[in-house]
Design an enzyme around this catalytic site. Structure first.
Site, PDB file in Angstrom:
ATOM      1  N   GLU A 160       0.826  -1.210   0.000  1.00 41.70           N
ATOM      2  CA  GLU A 160       0.000   0.000   0.000  1.00 41.70           C
ATOM      3  C   GLU A 160       0.858   1.257   0.000  1.00 41.70           C
ATOM      4  OE1 GLU A 160      -4.007   1.991   1.786  1.00 41.70           O
ATOM      5  OE2 GLU A 160      -3.484  -0.045   2.373  1.00 41.70           O
ATOM      6  N   SER A 161       1.971   1.217   0.685  1.00 44.92           N
ATOM      7  CA  SER A 161       2.869   2.378   0.694  1.00 44.92           C
ATOM      8  C   SER A 161       3.376   2.677  -0.712  1.00 44.92           C
ATOM      9  CB  SER A 161       4.044   2.124   1.638  1.00 44.92           C
ATOM     10  OG  SER A 161       3.601   1.976   2.965  1.00 44.92           O
TER      11      SER A 161
END
Length: 141
Positions: A62-63
């Site tokens: 997700e980062s």
């Protein structure tokens, strides 16, 4: 970390530093609206059996996807907000680092979807993930 002209506005916001990513040891080495690469140590991000925690893989995915989506969103004066993530864990990792490579599947005005592949130090696929971000208007104030 790549600090090209496309990435500099994001760096100036502090979006690539601090928070959960910093606590997990995520380092981004390349960032553009077409590809984001980063890595994270396995040590400190394991579950009780000493294996890389599946949630840690999701945080890395997700980062990376969010950074790419945010770089894409900037052209519309928008910000990216994750709305869906899924992950398939293929094998365990017990030491070293895992590296994620995020590439866009779709880049629109309201949605940005990314495929993220996470591999171990031997290049073996550990996890594949897909992230979709909604592109929202920049907060006022």
């Amino acid at each position: 970390m790549t600090t090209g002209s496309e990435t500099q506005p994001l760096l100036d916001t502090g979006a690539l530093t601090g928070g959960l990513g910093q606590r997990m040891g995520i380092e981004i080495s390349e960032a553009s609206a077409e590809r984001v690469v980063g890595r994270m140590p396995v040590e400190g991000n394991t579950q009780p059996f000493g294996l890389l925690h599946g949630g840690a893989s999701c945080v890395l995915a997700e980062s990376l996807g969010s950074v790419g989506a945010t770089l894409h969103a900037q052209q519309f004066d928008r910000v990216a907000v994750g709305i869906e993530i899924n992950a398939t864990h293929h094998r365990s990792a017990t030491d070293g680092h895992v590296t994620g490579v995020a590439v866009p599947v779709h880049q629109g005005r309201t949605l940005s979807t990314w495929d993220i592949t996470i591999s171990d130090d031997q290049g073996r696929k550990v996890c594949t993930s897909r992230l979709t971000c909604m592109l929202r208007a920049l907060p006022q104030g």
